[in-house]
Design an enzyme around this catalytic site. Structure first.
Site, PDB file in Angstrom:
ATOM      1  CB  CYS A 114      -0.992  -0.038   1.153  1.00 59.05           C
ATOM      2  SG  CYS A 114      -2.371   1.127   0.915  1.00 59.05           S
ATOM      3  CG  HIS A 210      -3.600  -3.262   3.365  1.00 62.48           C
ATOM      4  ND1 HIS A 210      -2.671  -2.785   4.263  1.00 62.48           N
ATOM      5  CD2 HIS A 210      -4.088  -2.184   2.709  1.00 62.48           C
ATOM      6  CE1 HIS A 210      -2.606  -1.469   4.169  1.00 62.48           C
ATOM      7  NE2 HIS A 210      -3.446  -1.078   3.230  1.00 62.48           N
ATOM      8  CD  GLU A 212      -1.555  -5.737   5.809  1.00 63.44           C
ATOM      9  OE1 GLU A 212      -2.089  -4.638   6.057  1.00 63.44           O
ATOM     10  OE2 GLU A 212      -1.078  -6.028   4.677  1.00 63.44           O
TER      11      GLU A 212
END
Length: 230
Positions: A114, A210, A212
């Site tokens: 990002c 993202h 994660e």
């Protein structure tokens, strides 16, 4: 086999709270180290420091992740702030730009997530779109949208099919930085991943979403595998 050491850049927050404490803290959403660990690496947090120490920090790492976070200060790419651009995080900008430069110089595998992708673009002389709609629908809530890989790209070699990814951003790549090529797009044409072609600085990839916040470990696993072989 020894797990590669993957450094992840972090936030500095002035008023973090835990237990009975409210203190300045170096913070990292737990999804980042957990994803590194799930992908087979060891995670190390890299709080902002003097940029002069970036090369020494990177020299101790097998791979580097520049994490998401606040907007890059527009002065870094020669622009005036847009009314929707967030307040600057100058200490973090300076530290992470130095980390990126050190990783590129030393050919240490690098993943930008990002903001990290945007900062990679800026580090190589590119610019950013300071505001776009449709990629952060609800404040503080991750959305999702489809991402299509560019055939033949590094990213397509990792994730060959169209996927739905966790997304939360209101800025994006505008003019590409020197040497970078797009390797994935959203349906609206937004560049969702960039990379340096093989042989131009080692394993370098930026993704606008993202990972994660999702279950797909392939992008992080590719970084860890590159770090293991570096």
């Amino acid at each position: 086999m020894t797990r590669p050491l993957i450094g992840v850049s972090t936030y500095l927050e002035s008023g973090a709270r835990w237990g009975v404490w409210e203190l300045e803290a170096a913070l990292l959403p737990v999804g980042y180290p957990r994803l590194v660990q799930r992908a087979g690496g060891l995670a190390a947090m890299l709080p902002p420091d003097d940029p002069a120490h970036a090369a020494a920090a990177v020299a101790r790492l097998d791979g580097l992740v520049i994490a998401g976070g606040p907007d890059v200060e527009p002065v870094r790419y020669g622009a005036e702030p847009h009314p929707r651009t967030g307040p600057p995080a100058r200490e973090r900008d300076a530290w992470e730009l130095a980390l990126i430069d050190a990783a590129l110089t030393a050919s240490v595998p690098l993943l930008g997530i990002c903001r990290g992708m945007q900062l990679l673009n800026v580090a190589l002389g590119g610019t950013l779109v300071q505001h776009l709609d449709g990629h952060a629908e609800v404040v503080g809530v991750f959305g999702d949208h489809a991402v299509k890989p560019v055939p033949g790209s590094l990213y397509a070699g990792v994730v060959p099919e169209e996927t739905s990814v966790p997304s939360y951003h209101h800025q994006a790549v505008d003019r590409l930085g020197e040497g970078l090529v797009p390797s994935a797009y959203a349906d609206d044409g937004t560049v969702e991943a960039v990379e340096l072609p093989s042989g131009e600085g080692g394993w370098v990839l930026g993704v606008q979403w993202h990972p994660e916040m999702g279950e797909d470990v392939r992008v992080m696993r590719a970084l860890v595998e590159a770090a293991a072989g570096s």
